[in-house]
Design a protein around this motif. Structure first.
Motif, PDB file in Angstrom:
ATOM      1  N   MET A 218     -55.257 -53.787 -15.878  1.00 27.38           N
ATOM      2  CA  MET A 218     -54.380 -54.785 -14.835  1.00 27.38           C
ATOM      3  C   MET A 218     -56.129 -55.371 -15.135  1.00 27.38           C
ATOM      4  SD  MET A 218     -51.767 -54.839 -14.866  1.00 27.38           S
ATOM      5  CE  MET A 218     -51.359 -55.884 -13.938  1.00 27.38           C
ATOM      6  N   THR A 219     -57.273 -54.620 -14.454  1.00 23.03           N
ATOM      7  CA  THR A 219     -58.438 -55.699 -14.791  1.00 23.03           C
ATOM      8  C   THR A 219     -58.832 -56.163 -15.859  1.00 23.03           C
ATOM      9  OG1 THR A 219     -59.114 -54.384 -13.299  1.00 23.03           O
ATOM     10  CG2 THR A 219     -60.533 -55.607 -14.017  1.00 23.03           C
ATOM     11  N   GLU A 220     -58.668 -55.703 -16.858  1.00 25.71           N
ATOM     12  CA  GLU A 220     -58.854 -56.980 -18.646  1.00 25.71           C
ATOM     13  C   GLU A 220     -57.548 -57.590 -18.716  1.00 25.71           C
ATOM     14  OE1 GLU A 220     -60.283 -53.657 -21.623  1.00 25.71           O
ATOM     15  OE2 GLU A 220     -59.116 -55.081 -22.826  1.00 25.71           O
ATOM     16  N   PHE A 221     -55.478 -57.720 -18.282  1.00 26.71           N
ATOM     17  CA  PHE A 221     -54.963 -58.198 -18.482  1.00 26.71           C
ATOM     18  C   PHE A 221     -55.704 -59.300 -17.533  1.00 26.71           C
ATOM     19  CE2 PHE A 221     -51.614 -55.292 -19.982  1.00 26.71           C
ATOM     20  CZ  PHE A 221     -52.417 -55.752 -21.414  1.00 26.71           C
ATOM     21  N   PHE A 222     -55.958 -59.241 -16.530  1.00 28.02           N
ATOM     22  CA  PHE A 222     -56.400 -60.235 -15.682  1.00 28.02           C
ATOM     23  C   PHE A 222     -57.308 -61.976 -16.086  1.00 28.02           C
ATOM     24  CE2 PHE A 222     -54.728 -57.380 -11.402  1.00 28.02           C
ATOM     25  CZ  PHE A 222     -53.019 -58.402 -12.326  1.00 28.02           C
ATOM     26  N   ASP A 223     -58.230 -60.868 -16.361  1.00 35.06           N
ATOM     27  CA  ASP A 223     -59.584 -61.550 -16.799  1.00 35.06           C
ATOM     28  C   ASP A 223     -58.701 -62.400 -18.006  1.00 35.06           C
ATOM     29  OD1 ASP A 223     -60.809 -60.516 -15.951  1.00 35.06           O
ATOM     30  OD2 ASP A 223     -62.602 -59.195 -16.106  1.00 35.06           O
ATOM     31  N   GLN A 224     -58.123 -61.835 -19.018  1.00 34.75           N
ATOM     32  CA  GLN A 224     -57.397 -62.851 -19.734  1.00 34.75           C
ATOM     33  C   GLN A 224     -56.427 -63.866 -19.620  1.00 34.75           C
ATOM     34  OE1 GLN A 224     -55.661 -60.951 -23.389  1.00 34.75           O
ATOM     35  NE2 GLN A 224     -54.012 -61.982 -24.023  1.00 34.75           N
ATOM     36  N   GLY A 225     -55.617 -63.598 -18.456  1.00 36.37           N
ATOM     37  CA  GLY A 225     -54.753 -64.215 -17.617  1.00 36.37           C
ATOM     38  C   GLY A 225     -55.996 -65.296 -17.055  1.00 36.37           C
ATOM     39  N   MET A 240     -50.202 -60.449 -16.522  1.00 29.98           N
ATOM     40  CA  MET A 240     -51.307 -60.769 -16.900  1.00 29.98           C
ATOM     41  C   MET A 240     -52.070 -62.221 -15.755  1.00 29.98           C
ATOM     42  SD  MET A 240     -52.578 -61.302 -20.982  1.00 29.98           S
ATOM     43  CE  MET A 240     -52.485 -59.931 -22.093  1.00 29.98           C
ATOM     44  N   ASP A 241     -51.024 -62.156 -14.871  1.00 32.91           N
ATOM     45  CA  ASP A 241     -51.037 -63.427 -13.973  1.00 32.91           C
ATOM     46  C   ASP A 241     -51.538 -62.343 -12.396  1.00 32.91           C
ATOM     47  OD1 ASP A 241     -50.692 -65.004 -12.103  1.00 32.91           O
ATOM     48  OD2 ASP A 241     -48.281 -65.549 -12.352  1.00 32.91           O
ATOM     49  N   ARG A 242     -52.985 -62.870 -12.117  1.00 39.78           N
ATOM     50  CA  ARG A 242     -53.618 -62.192 -10.776  1.00 39.78           C
ATOM     51  C   ARG A 242     -52.485 -62.573  -9.510  1.00 39.78           C
ATOM     52  NH1 ARG A 242     -58.601 -60.431 -11.207  1.00 39.78           N
ATOM     53  NH2 ARG A 242     -58.762 -62.147 -12.658  1.00 39.78           N
ATOM     54  N   GLU A 243     -51.852 -63.930  -9.975  1.00 46.02           N
ATOM     55  CA  GLU A 243     -51.356 -63.751  -8.409  1.00 46.02           C
ATOM     56  C   GLU A 243     -49.623 -63.293  -8.503  1.00 46.02           C
ATOM     57  OE1 GLU A 243     -50.195 -68.107  -9.118  1.00 46.02           O
ATOM     58  OE2 GLU A 243     -52.990 -68.539  -9.314  1.00 46.02           O
ATOM     59  N   GLN A 245     -50.072 -59.550  -8.644  1.00 41.85           N
ATOM     60  CA  GLN A 245     -50.577 -58.496  -9.081  1.00 41.85           C
ATOM     61  C   GLN A 245     -49.792 -57.006  -8.510  1.00 41.85           C
ATOM     62  OE1 GLN A 245     -54.782 -57.985  -7.622  1.00 41.85           O
ATOM     63  NE2 GLN A 245     -54.723 -60.077  -7.163  1.00 41.85           N
ATOM     64  N   ASP A 246     -49.131 -57.945  -7.347  1.00 41.29           N
ATOM     65  CA  ASP A 246     -48.384 -56.809  -6.548  1.00 41.29           C
ATOM     66  C   ASP A 246     -46.947 -56.286  -7.517  1.00 41.29           C
ATOM     67  OD1 ASP A 246     -47.432 -59.410  -5.944  1.00 41.29           O
ATOM     68  OD2 ASP A 246     -45.476 -58.952  -4.746  1.00 41.29           O
ATOM     69  N   GLU A 247     -47.261 -57.064  -8.143  1.00 40.50           N
ATOM     70  CA  GLU A 247     -45.885 -56.353  -9.327  1.00 40.50           C
ATOM     71  C   GLU A 247     -46.461 -55.093  -9.982  1.00 40.50           C
ATOM     72  OE1 GLU A 247     -43.437 -59.406 -11.741  1.00 40.50           O
ATOM     73  OE2 GLU A 247     -43.521 -60.731  -8.937  1.00 40.50           O
ATOM     74  N   LEU A 248     -47.502 -54.465 -10.196  1.00 36.19           N
ATOM     75  CA  LEU A 248     -47.677 -53.197 -10.898  1.00 36.19           C
ATOM     76  C   LEU A 248     -46.941 -52.351 -10.789  1.00 36.19           C
ATOM     77  CD1 LEU A 248     -49.953 -52.502 -12.541  1.00 36.19           C
ATOM     78  CD2 LEU A 248     -51.051 -51.349 -10.537  1.00 36.19           C
ATOM     79  N   PRO A 249     -46.253 -52.156  -9.900  1.00 40.14           N
ATOM     80  CA  PRO A 249     -45.776 -50.834  -9.830  1.00 40.14           C
ATOM     81  C   PRO A 249     -44.797 -51.016 -11.137  1.00 40.14           C
ATOM     82  CG  PRO A 249     -46.299 -51.459  -7.816  1.00 40.14           C
ATOM     83  CD  PRO A 249     -46.304 -51.850  -8.223  1.00 40.14           C
ATOM     84  N   LYS A 250     -43.802 -52.271 -10.395  1.00 39.66           N
ATOM     85  CA  LYS A 250     -42.349 -53.090 -11.751  1.00 39.66           C
ATOM     86  C   LYS A 250     -43.177 -53.250 -13.108  1.00 39.66           C
ATOM     87  CE  LYS A 250     -40.940 -56.953 -11.905  1.00 39.66           C
ATOM     88  NZ  LYS A 250     -40.112 -58.380 -12.283  1.00 39.66           N
ATOM     89  N   LEU A 251     -44.426 -53.502 -12.901  1.00 40.12           N
ATOM     90  CA  LEU A 251     -45.126 -53.469 -14.563  1.00 40.12           C
ATOM     91  C   LEU A 251     -44.395 -51.960 -15.677  1.00 40.12           C
ATOM     92  CD1 LEU A 251     -46.690 -56.016 -13.723  1.00 40.12           C
ATOM     93  CD2 LEU A 251     -45.182 -56.881 -15.313  1.00 40.12           C
ATOM     94  N   GLN A 252     -45.327 -51.496 -14.834  1.00 40.28           N
ATOM     95  CA  GLN A 252     -45.753 -49.888 -14.721  1.00 40.28           C
ATOM     96  C   GLN A 252     -44.092 -49.253 -15.047  1.00 40.28           C
ATOM     97  OE1 GLN A 252     -48.225 -47.823 -15.174  1.00 40.28           O
ATOM     98  NE2 GLN A 252     -49.378 -50.122 -15.416  1.00 40.28           N
ATOM     99  N   LEU A 253     -43.129 -49.744 -14.414  1.00 50.60           N
ATOM    100  CA  LEU A 253     -42.186 -48.923 -14.864  1.00 50.60           C
ATOM    101  C   LEU A 253     -41.292 -49.482 -16.058  1.00 50.60           C
ATOM    102  CD1 LEU A 253     -40.616 -48.378 -11.627  1.00 50.60           C
ATOM    103  CD2 LEU A 253     -41.137 -47.319 -12.434  1.00 50.60           C
ATOM    104  N   GLY A 254     -41.930 -50.635 -16.000  1.00 49.17           N
ATOM    105  CA  GLY A 254     -41.006 -51.148 -17.308  1.00 49.17           C
ATOM    106  C   GLY A 254     -41.700 -50.639 -18.523  1.00 49.17           C
ATOM    107  N   TRP A 255     -43.135 -50.174 -19.287  1.00 46.45           N
ATOM    108  CA  TRP A 255     -44.374 -49.756 -19.724  1.00 46.45           C
ATOM    109  C   TRP A 255     -43.374 -49.141 -20.021  1.00 46.45           C
ATOM    110  CZ3 TRP A 255     -47.242 -49.891 -23.216  1.00 46.45           C
ATOM    111  CH2 TRP A 255     -48.167 -49.491 -23.558  1.00 46.45           C
ATOM    112  N   ILE A 256     -43.111 -47.533 -18.884  1.00 43.72           N
ATOM    113  CA  ILE A 256     -43.169 -46.286 -18.757  1.00 43.72           C
ATOM    114  C   ILE A 256     -41.486 -46.052 -19.544  1.00 43.72           C
ATOM    115  CG2 ILE A 256     -42.173 -44.124 -17.951  1.00 43.72           C
ATOM    116  CD1 ILE A 256     -44.204 -44.946 -15.382  1.00 43.72           C
TER     117      ILE A 256
END
Ligand SMILES: [Zn+2]
Length: 306
Positions: A218-225, A240-243, A245-256
């Motif tokens: 996420m750190t790398e993605f946010f830097d790109q964002g 990639m949107d730092r704003e 970042q609280d959606e990380l669990p949802k994004l991880q579920l999508g990735w998994i």
């Protein structure tokens, strides 16, 4: 671990060489590995640590899964070397970013697997540098085969290519014992799948490790964002949107659910010795789901003004 991998490569490359020559060749291997390490940049995720972790997974796979007997020595060697080299000189931005910015890499390699072509060429450049050719003891035919296997393995780490290949792999695993392992295409698909299996294996590891890696990604993605928002004046994608970042669990579920689970489930169909990796994902998924429920509950109470 360094020593284990070094000796493994040493044995595969140089097993017929003894005595003084062996010492000189060991120096070549050490020099090569140090140069590979030096050619990773100091970015949050796609750095030497990631490359070495990916290599550790292929090593563990070759040691513990019946997979090893499906591949010959040169294929295994190429996979190990590819794992160490597969993200060489990564700049912390993805292929889409290279295209959006018309970067030097996009101009050099075009829009298909831009970064992966660069990683392969960088690996070749190191191999061809004086005193770095770890494949020096192979015949010219074997050398060509190794380079071709290396190229194929590094290009296979392009996720868009994985999405094209995986349907063929899923169909393959349904065939059970009737898979024809002498078929070149089947072997090629399998080697590609193994590269992705190792590249994204952080999701299979114990929660503390897996969670830490998710933060690094996420750190790398946010830097790109941030670069996209500030330099290109475009709205970054949600992951990639730092704003957001609280959606990380949802994004991880999508990735998994979208990428990881289908891959490891089919690997287990092919070879049950991959099951600990699948179990690891399922445990991590349950924890991400708990975090996502917490997030939604908090959001609901904010929305209702409680
Ligand atoms: Zn990688």
């Amino acid at each position: 671990m360094y020593t284990n991998v070094m000796y493994y490569i040493l044995n595969r490359c140089f097993q017929t060489i003894k005595g003084l020559f062996c010492h000189l060749i060991f120096q070549t291997l050490v020099r090569w590995m140090l140069t590979v390490r030096k050619n990773y940049r100091n970015v949050a995720y796609h750095n030497w640590r990631h490359a070495f972790n990916v290599c550790q997974v292929i090593y563990a796979t070759m040691k513990n899964c019946k997979t090893q007997r499906l591949l010959n020595d040169r294929e295994i060697l190429a996979l190990i070397v590819a794992c160490l080299c597969h993200d060489l000189d990564h700049r912390g931005t993805n292929n889409a970013f290279q295209h959006k910015t018309s970067s030097a890499l996009a101009q050099l390699y075009g829009t298909k697997a831009t970064l992966e072509n660069h990683h392969f060429n960088h690996a070749l450049m190191i191999l061809n540098s004086e005193g770095h050719n770890i494949f020096i003891n192979f015949s010219s035919e074997e050398y060509s085969e190794l380079i071709s296997l290396l190229k194929h393995a590094i290009l296979a780490t392009d996720l868009s290519l994985h999405l094209q290949i995986r349907q063929k792999f899923f169909a393959m695993t349904e065939q059970g014992d009737s898979i024809d392992w002498d078929d070149r295409d089947i072997k090629e698909i399998f080697r590609s799948i193994l590269m992705t299996t190792c590249d994204i294996a952080a999701i299979t590891k114990p929660w503390e490790v897996s969670r830490r890696v998710a933060d690094l990604v996420m750190t790398e993605f946010f830097d790109q964002g941030d670069k996209e928002r500030e330099e290109l004046k475009i709205q970054p994608q949600a992951h990639m949107d730092r704003e957001k970042q609280d959606e990380l669990p949802k994004l991880q579920l999508g990735w998994i659910d979208g990428i990881c689970l289908p891959l490891y489930k089919h690997l287990v169909l092919l070879d049950p010795s991959f099951k600990p990796m699948l179990d690891g994902i399922l445990e991590n998924r349950a924890l991400w789901e708990e975090l996502d429920i917490d997030r939604l509950t908090k959001q609901a109470s904010i929305d209702s003004g409680v």
